[in-house]
Design a protein around this motif. Structure first.
Motif: not given
Length: 184
Positions: A5-13, A147-154
């Motif tokens: 089960i995938l989220e669409r926005d920020g995960t696929i596109n 997507g929204k989680a990009a700010v969590l990298a690192g």
């Protein structure tokens, strides 16, 4: 049946600003369509669970949402991939519904459609709401740093994320993880 089960926005596109409001706005993230193709070829069925409050706010209508999903399906087909079903909540945060994530209603609908207990089904998204809904439905939570989680990298995950959340750079890394795991 193997299901993801995938989220669409920020995960696929790519995410919209603030919403995807036309088919032309829907642009896949690098490698996302190929990741879904690899999941399909490994025997996984793919369902999408997505909050679409733009409907409730009158920013888009169902015909436009269908056109957006038609573009997604055509682009997936071009790389030999498919999403079996798209489940969406049309409500705003102010509405009292059970389908809006972080509640589990969309996931429960997916389980009912497929006749599955979702315990242990991998659910992948770029936001806390998706993972909380997944956890509430018994799914295994996976976060992609897009997507929204990009700010969590690192950085370590903030408090509130489901215990055991697995973190992946993107949908391609998530797909590689699942495919490698099933081969063990």
């Amino acid at each position: 049946m193997k299901l993801v089960i995938l989220e669409r926005d920020g995960t696929i596109n790519h995410d919209g600003d603030p919403f995807i409001t036309s088919p032309e706005d829907w642009t896949p993230l690098p490698g996302a369509l190929d990741a879904i193709a690899r999941l399909n070829h490994a025997g996984f069925h793919v369902a999408v669970a997505s909050n679409q409050p733009g409907l409730g706010r009158g920013l888009i209508d169902v015909a436009t949402l269908n056109a957006i999903h038609s573009r997604m399906h055509k682009m997936l087909a071009a790389v030999g991939a498919k999403v079996d079903a798209v489940f969406f909540c049309p409500h705003t945060a102010d509405d009292s519904c059970t389908c809006r994530k972080p509640l589990a209603g969309l996931f429960e609908q997916i389980g009912e459609r497929y006749g599955l207990d979702l315990h242990g089904v991998a659910a992948c998204g770029d936001n806390l709401e998706h993972l909380l809904a997944a956890q509430a439905a018994g799914c295994e939570p996976h976060l992609v740093l897009t997507g929204k989680a990009a700010v969590l990298a690192g950085h370590p995950l903030p408090d509130g994320f489901p215990r055991g959340t697995q973190v992946h750079a993107d949908l391609g890394a998530f797909a590689s993880h699942l495919i490698a795991r099933q081969g063990r």
